[in-house]
Scaffold this active site. Structure first.
Site, PDB file in Angstrom:
ATOM      1  N   CYS A  27       0.895  -0.989  -0.104  1.00  0.00           N
ATOM      2  CA  CYS A  27       0.334  -0.362  -0.180  1.00  0.00           C
ATOM      3  C   CYS A  27       0.850   0.782   0.333  1.00  0.00           C
ATOM      4  CB  CYS A  27      -0.765  -0.144   0.931  1.00  0.00           C
ATOM      5  SG  CYS A  27      -2.217  -1.020   0.785  1.00  0.00           S
ATOM      6  N   HIS A  61      -1.307   5.938   2.353  1.00  0.00           N
ATOM      7  CA  HIS A  61      -1.410   4.742   2.785  1.00  0.00           C
ATOM      8  C   HIS A  61      -1.729   5.131   4.122  1.00  0.00           C
ATOM      9  CE1 HIS A  61      -0.291   1.530   5.081  1.00  0.00           C
ATOM     10  NE2 HIS A  61       0.391   1.547   5.725  1.00  0.00           N
TER      11      HIS A  61
END
Length: 459
Positions: free
Chosen positions: A77, A131
């Site tokens: 991510c 993220h």
């Protein structure tokens, strides 16, 4: 949940960096930027799972251009999102993993939303765009954080609420993604005097796969199909690749506890839940006054394994971890039912949107504008896609081949025309030495050492 307003001095100074002003460039389009988390190719337009129910993503695919061979810059991510939002490769920044804050090593980077703000756009973010742990306050004049979703009283499968799956007795309205999408729906109902850049980030199908019961009901266990696998698939994979797969971890737990079908069920249910929320967002845009001049960019941040190569999650350089859903609709430019088989990368989003919206070109961007492919999906294209996982580990994907080279020099090579599941590693066959040399020319020339790490417990 309150909307958070964050305006920084640095953001206010950004317009001074650019010679062209908003008044001079006169952007034509608004942008709806839709990110989904951990979604692989198990959606209708990508044919990864027969019987998947994604009617809303399917509808968007019919409207725009589907990029069948789209890949992330990093299969995790944080590095994936940091790279696509700054336009800088992981190997250039040193941000390879989820526990490496990206802003300290990219202090001067102008992110995609910052660039749109600097060029006169009204910018808003909601949900998971960066993220979660390393969201960038300077990128968002207006931002709505990710609300927490309901969870079962006790993690049903694994004893802790992460690598876990279960229906929850709640309504869609109780889920965080529903509330994030509602921000977008409300936004389309308001008057905007400037062109806008609206980023909406959904968390599902990220773990844990806790979604309302009605989505599980659409995938009875008796109907579940497991991924196509072969015995001893890791036998011809070098130790560096086996170490990444960790077959004695998640896969051993899944098989020993007979959870494979249930895990697949949870993943499918989570995809269909996400699709339903996306449908509400796209319907609201379609009914609004902005439908005819809004670009839609839909993408997943990386792929996901569900037992292929005895691996689960992302964090690998194989096809299932690095291939992403990617659909682009541009009013008046993209043609309906278009499909491109060219290899593209999420790094290409930044330069593409800059070109489409008539923003000044940024030379430091490391992706390629895919505007030629939006005009003609079969146009000539000489850019293999590169995915990086950790220092010195890279995969190069051409339309036919996947070539992996680890930082110890070990290799994998797969012929996707004849071996789409990547069962047979051809890297040691001298017959393909010339092909490997050709693919190796696309490996990054810069391999920056790891950025500093912090304790970071979530994926």
């Amino acid at each position: 949940m309150k909307i958070k307003y964050t305006i920084t001095l640095g953001l206010a100074l950004i317009p001074a960096l650019f010679s062209k002003t908003f008044a001079q460039t006169k952007p034509k389009y608004n942008v709806l930027f839709v990110a989904v988390d951990d979604m692989n190719d198990w959606i209708g337009p990508f044919s990864g799972y027969k019987g998947i129910k994604t009617p809303n993503i399917d509808k968007l695919a019919r409207k725009g251009v589907v990029f069948k061979k789209a890949y992330c810059a990093a299969p995790a991510c944080n590095p994936s999102r940091a790279s696509l939002l700054t336009g800088i490769r992981p190997s250039t920044s040193g941000v390879y993993h989820n526990n490496q804050p990206w802003r300290p090593v990219l202090q001067d980077a102008v992110t995609l939303p910052q660039y749109f703000t600097a060029n006169g756009y009204e910018v808003k973010g909601a949900g998971k765009i960066f993220h979660n742990s390393f969201n960038d306050a300077a990128s968002w004049p207006v931002y709505f954080d990710v609300p927490r979703s309901p969870e079962p009283p006790k993690a049903p499968v694994n004893g802790f609420a992460h690598f876990d799956w279960s229906p929850v007795d709640v309504k869609d309205e109780d889920m965080g993604d529903y509330k994030v999408v509602n921000q977008g729906i409300d936004y389309f109902g308001k008057k905007h005097d400037r062109p806008f850049f609206l980023a909406i980030g959904l968390t599902r199908p990220h773990l844990p796969w806790y979604v309302p019961q009605k989505y599980y009901d659409q995938y009875p266990l008796s109907s579940i199909q497991l991924p196509k696998v072969t015995a001893n698939d890791l036998a011809d994979v070098p130790p560096a690749g086996v170490k990444i797969a960790k077959p004695q971890g998640d896969h051993k737990f899944i098989t020993e506890h007979k959870q494979w079908e249930k895990a697949v069920q949870g993943y499918l249910a989570s995809i269909t839940f996400a699709d339903t929320q996306i449908g509400g967002l796209l319907d609201a845009l379609e009914k609004s006054e902005y439908a005819k001049n809004t670009i839609i960019v839909f993408f997943g941040d990386h792929g996901w394994h569900l037992g292929e190569k005895e691996h689960w999650r992302k964090f690998a350089l194989w096809e299932e971890a690095s291939r992403v859903p990617f659909i682009v609709y541009v009013p008046g430019l993209s043609k309906e039912n278009s499909v491109s088989e060219r290899t593209v990368n999420l790094l290409d989003i930044y330069p593409t949107l800059a070109e489409l919206c008539n923003l000044p070109a940024k030379k430091e961007l490391e992706g390629n504008s895919i505007v030629p492919l939006l005009k003609n999906p079969a146009a000539a294209w000489e850019f293999p896609s590169v995915t990086t996982h950790g220092f010195g580990n890279h995969a190069v994907r051409s339309e036919k081949w996947r070539y992996i080279r680890y930082n110890d020099g070990s290799e994998e090579l797969y012929d996707h025309d004849n071996d789409p599941q990547e069962f047979t590693n051809l890297a040691k066959d001298q017959k393909y030495a010339a092909e490997k040399r050709k693919l190796a020319k696309s490996l990054p020339q810069v391999n920056k050492k790891d950025a500093p790490t912090v304790k970071e417990g979530k994926e």
